[in-house]
Design a protein around this motif. Sequence first.
Motif, mmCIF file in Angstrom:
data_model
loop_
_atom_site.group_PDB
_atom_site.id
_atom_site.type_symbol
_atom_site.label_atom_id
_atom_site.label_comp_id
_atom_site.label_asym_id
_atom_site.label_seq_id
_atom_site.Cartn_x
_atom_site.Cartn_y
_atom_site.Cartn_z
ATOM 1 N N ILE A 41 -5.039 -14.377 -8.197
ATOM 2 C CA ILE A 41 -4.172 -13.332 -8.730
ATOM 3 C C ILE A 41 -4.688 -12.998 -10.128
ATOM 4 O O ILE A 41 -4.926 -13.898 -10.925
ATOM 5 C CB ILE A 41 -2.704 -13.817 -8.794
ATOM 6 C CG1 ILE A 41 -2.200 -14.133 -7.382
ATOM 7 C CG2 ILE A 41 -1.816 -12.764 -9.465
ATOM 8 C CD1 ILE A 41 -0.864 -14.846 -7.345
ATOM 9 N N ILE A 76 6.517 -0.803 -9.973
ATOM 10 C CA ILE A 76 5.339 -0.692 -9.115
ATOM 11 C C ILE A 76 5.022 0.765 -8.813
ATOM 12 O O ILE A 76 3.884 1.122 -8.539
ATOM 13 C CB ILE A 76 5.534 -1.513 -7.810
ATOM 14 C CG1 ILE A 76 4.234 -1.620 -7.011
ATOM 15 C CG2 ILE A 76 6.620 -0.950 -6.911
ATOM 16 C CD1 ILE A 76 3.388 -2.755 -7.421
ATOM 17 N N GLU A 136 0.024 -16.891 -0.282
ATOM 18 C CA GLU A 136 -0.916 -17.144 -1.383
ATOM 19 C C GLU A 136 -0.517 -18.493 -1.964
ATOM 20 O O GLU A 136 0.639 -18.698 -2.338
ATOM 21 C CB GLU A 136 -0.875 -16.016 -2.420
ATOM 22 C CG GLU A 136 -1.117 -14.676 -1.725
ATOM 23 C CD GLU A 136 -1.705 -13.562 -2.568
ATOM 24 O OE1 GLU A 136 -1.912 -13.757 -3.778
ATOM 25 O OE2 GLU A 136 -1.963 -12.486 -2.002
ATOM 26 N N GLY A 179 4.262 -14.960 1.133
ATOM 27 C CA GLY A 179 4.523 -16.274 0.546
ATOM 28 C C GLY A 179 3.808 -16.443 -0.783
ATOM 29 O O GLY A 179 2.667 -16.014 -0.939
ATOM 30 N N MET A 202 -5.022 -19.001 -6.540
ATOM 31 C CA MET A 202 -4.353 -18.011 -5.684
ATOM 32 C C MET A 202 -5.037 -16.651 -5.775
ATOM 33 O O MET A 202 -4.661 -15.726 -5.072
ATOM 34 C CB MET A 202 -2.873 -17.899 -6.078
ATOM 35 C CG MET A 202 -2.099 -19.199 -5.801
ATOM 36 S SD MET A 202 -0.445 -19.241 -6.565
ATOM 37 C CE MET A 202 0.503 -18.240 -5.436
ATOM 38 N N ILE A 229 1.866 -13.620 -13.947
ATOM 39 C CA ILE A 229 1.126 -13.800 -12.697
ATOM 40 C C ILE A 229 1.956 -13.241 -11.535
ATOM 41 O O ILE A 229 1.435 -12.539 -10.660
ATOM 42 C CB ILE A 229 0.767 -15.292 -12.480
ATOM 43 C CG1 ILE A 229 -0.245 -15.744 -13.542
ATOM 44 C CG2 ILE A 229 0.212 -15.521 -11.073
ATOM 45 C CD1 ILE A 229 -0.433 -17.254 -13.636
ATOM 46 N N GLY A 230 3.254 -13.523 -11.528
ATOM 47 C CA GLY A 230 4.136 -12.993 -10.475
ATOM 48 C C GLY A 230 4.126 -11.469 -10.467
ATOM 49 O O GLY A 230 4.068 -10.840 -9.406
ATOM 50 N N ALA A 231 4.144 -10.866 -11.657
ATOM 51 C CA ALA A 231 4.131 -9.403 -11.751
ATOM 52 C C ALA A 231 2.807 -8.846 -11.252
ATOM 53 O O ALA A 231 2.773 -7.868 -10.498
ATOM 54 C CB ALA A 231 4.391 -8.972 -13.191
ATOM 55 N N TYR A 267 0.930 -10.194 -9.079
ATOM 56 C CA TYR A 267 0.934 -10.415 -7.626
ATOM 57 C C TYR A 267 1.483 -9.198 -6.882
ATOM 58 O O TYR A 267 1.016 -8.835 -5.809
ATOM 59 C CB TYR A 267 1.758 -11.677 -7.344
ATOM 60 C CG TYR A 267 2.164 -11.916 -5.904
ATOM 61 C CD1 TYR A 267 1.246 -12.358 -4.958
ATOM 62 C CD2 TYR A 267 3.484 -11.721 -5.497
ATOM 63 C CE1 TYR A 267 1.636 -12.585 -3.639
ATOM 64 C CE2 TYR A 267 3.884 -11.951 -4.191
ATOM 65 C CZ TYR A 267 2.954 -12.378 -3.262
ATOM 66 O OH TYR A 267 3.339 -12.600 -1.970
ATOM 67 N N THR A 268 2.472 -8.527 -7.488
ATOM 68 C CA THR A 268 3.058 -7.360 -6.829
ATOM 69 C C THR A 268 2.168 -6.127 -6.932
ATOM 70 O O THR A 268 2.401 -5.145 -6.247
ATOM 71 C CB THR A 268 4.414 -6.964 -7.459
ATOM 72 O OG1 THR A 268 4.190 -6.467 -8.782
ATOM 73 C CG2 THR A 268 5.380 -8.121 -7.494
ATOM 74 N N GLY A 269 1.169 -6.176 -7.833
ATOM 75 C CA GLY A 269 0.249 -5.055 -7.942
ATOM 76 C C GLY A 269 0.351 -4.270 -9.237
ATOM 77 O O GLY A 269 -0.395 -3.330 -9.447
ATOM 78 N N MET A 312 -3.593 -21.974 -11.491
ATOM 79 C CA MET A 312 -2.845 -21.440 -10.345
ATOM 80 C C MET A 312 -3.308 -20.025 -10.034
ATOM 81 O O MET A 312 -3.579 -19.684 -8.877
ATOM 82 C CB MET A 312 -1.340 -21.453 -10.634
ATOM 83 C CG MET A 312 -0.510 -20.825 -9.527
ATOM 84 S SD MET A 312 1.269 -20.786 -9.872
ATOM 85 C CE MET A 312 1.415 -19.310 -10.865
#
Lengths: 578, 284
Positions: free
Chosen positions: A296, B268, A425, B63, A294, A263-265, A267-269, A290
């Motif tokens: 995502i 990315i 988020e 955030g 959020m 999910i964190g990855a 989030y960055t796109g 979550m």
Amino acid sequence: MDRNEVIIRVGGAAGEGVQSAGLIIAKVFSRNGLHTLTYNYYQSIIRGGQSWYQIRASKNPVKSQGDDLDILIALNRDALERHTNPRINEGGASPLKGIAIYDSSIGNFDRHEGIKYCEIPLSQIAQKYSKNTLLKNTVAIGAVFGHLAMDFEILAGVIRDQFGGKGQIAELNVDAARDGYNYFAEKYGKADKVLNTSKTRYYLISGGESAGLGAVRNGLKAYFGYPMTPASSIIHYLASHSKSFDVFVKITEDEISAITMAIGANYTGIRAMTGSSGGGFALMTEAVGMAAEMEIPIVIYEAQRAGPSTGLPTKTEQGDLLQVIGASQGDFPKAVFSPRNVKETYYMAGEALNIAEKYQMPVFLMVDLYLAEHYETVDGFDLESDIERGEFAKGDEKDYRRYEFTADGISMRALPGTKNLMHNEDSDEHDEKGDVVSDAVTDPEIRNRIMEKRMRKMETYMKELTPTPTYRMDDAEYAVILWGSTQGVVEEAVDILRNKGIKAGAIEVNKPFPVNPDIKNLVKGKKKVIFVENNYTGQLRRIISSEIQVTGTLVRKYDGECFYPGALASELEKAIKE
Amino acid sequence: MAITMADYKGTVKADWCPGCGNYAQLTAIPMALSQLGISPDNAVIVSGIGCSSNMPEYMRAYGFHGIHGRSLPAAQAIKWANKDLTVVAYGGDGDGFNEGTQHFYHCARRNSDITYIVSDNQIFGLTTGQASPTSRIGMKTKTTPDGNIEPPINPLSMALSAGATFVAREFSGDVRHMQETIKKGIQHKGFAFIDVFSPCVTYNKDNTYDFFRERVYRLEDEKHDTTDLIAAFKKAGEWGDRIPTGILYQREAATISDVDPTLKENLIRSPIKKLVPEDIEEFL
């Protein structure tokens, strides 16, 4: 072999090389232009026990591991007795009615009628070349193809690939196989009918590999997971191709970390995935919600095995549907895919990444042990990607709101690093801007509006839901509803019924949630509706009956084994006549 | 244009109790980031759940306010996926050393290039006062009415034993000192862990500002060698009349992003793999 197909089984203990022998045989078929499908029967044991590997091959498409066993390679006495015993019932697998190939050193054993016992000095021949006892398997494989009178050079090529090129070990194996090939042909003769081979080569690939490949095709950049059968085949494939695919693969400390990292990855796109089986997925549950809250994107590969709990770790089941649909607290949009075969898994993995990103919601790619681990031939793959990502803010937007209340429910994402669009988020309920409304002043009106915004994504998604696929439904009087990996076996059972004059057809659910209302029309006017499920309670039936009020008789199997076409056809016939 | 602390000023007012230790970190973190010239659009503040974890709501940056105990997995992946971002994970002792324990340990051993600041108040605040993993023996809370009977964990020695390459301790009563350590932590290549004594003025009547003020001292005022792991363990175990603050331990080591070939280029930005027939030849 009057069926224009052959079914071979390699039986032995874990550690005796059952699976690798089976895979060599399968590959020889796929390189001979034969449609091939394998099934691996094994236990959670590294050495010992009884495992077997079944390979079915034919000029015509094969859709399941099949019923009639033509050739057995028995690697030990137990295997020889077990698979020739007419009373065998290993979850529906048939006993041998053809040729048994085994080592002369096997000693005395129980003999049964109708079987041609073809004893070969496998160990003796193998010892000519090496002290490695596994070489006798290669001799046995050679014998099989001597019997089938298939081009030895194709077998030699597969063996060389298996043993890493033209080195000494590879050549020893080729020589041992040639001895087996010639020995059988000379002593026992060739098969009456030869298989209709061709120069075509098919791809032989498992569901797990296909899922990984399909995800890479549509831009997968990272995969996070934790070892668990049968979700390991995808991670093994991706890890061994990490460099050439430029995909970051991480085995994490637990499944909670795996999904949270994915999910964190996302989030960055970048596009990231996670995967597990039911037990590991249970740990991921909280993070599913979550991601939904959020907004995502996240794709979760869920490979079912027989539960509950540790259950039967190496056995198949379709018992996680309710777990997946019900995962995490609260209501939120989600989509569940259940590809029906290896090829569809490839395309659906890519589609799952698209839908997750377009709708910024969790998408589940559900397979089961049967689909994740069996190999089948595929004629080809479209390698062109069809990536759809949705919209991203660039930084010059005025009054950007991360969770803007749009008509379709989809709001533009702003990735971290985008100039000027800093925002939060939050897993807490929040407003359009992402500011929390759960703490100091709870705002019921905003809560309603953002819930409705998120749930609107589901309505929007429903509009692009693909029609439920069907098989021989046009003139069907009886509708069989299946989901996921049982497609092949159900279609074969339907064909058996059709040959008996029973007009059956199949409704093949490959997107079990949200439930496609078109199923209601498909069953209209049918004399009977039958659900076929590899679980105890009929989980798809429960979902479909509650969502669109379609129900029917349940034909189920929950012994940890997959369905077999003949037995399934009988059960369906019984259900139809009841 | 130079980055200032004002660039990090959020629009939502923090709603912690007056006097809460978190306010010091809400000053020190933006100060450190701005003094290092890091723009808020390249800063990501990741947190779990707890009073302190509300931090991302009050700052103007990117955030990620996730779920209890799970800030570190998200923070690590964000950094792995886009190493241009400065990633700071922030949360409490309950969040980090209960549900988050194994993430903490593994994050340290991987030497993921993020900064992790724990607001350690030795109590659960948001859930209204229960014993936490760092509560002292004997502490009376709602869940330990007869006094806590479990010895507290020591986050510093845990980090050291996990192989953390930057281990420090700070106190909310000294914002300036904390801000300097946070700057060093952010500049540190690899996992930087800073445990901050951050008094909970509402629920912890034991570990107050006065309690710490009477005891803390600065390691740099003594001849502490920050490259000496054994000395660091000794300092981590120091508790009683004198409690050390500052950097206990720091060493250079490769991060995962240095070692994993797929992370050499920024994920990315690295091109998406275009499948070619050779990629599927192995299945033939």
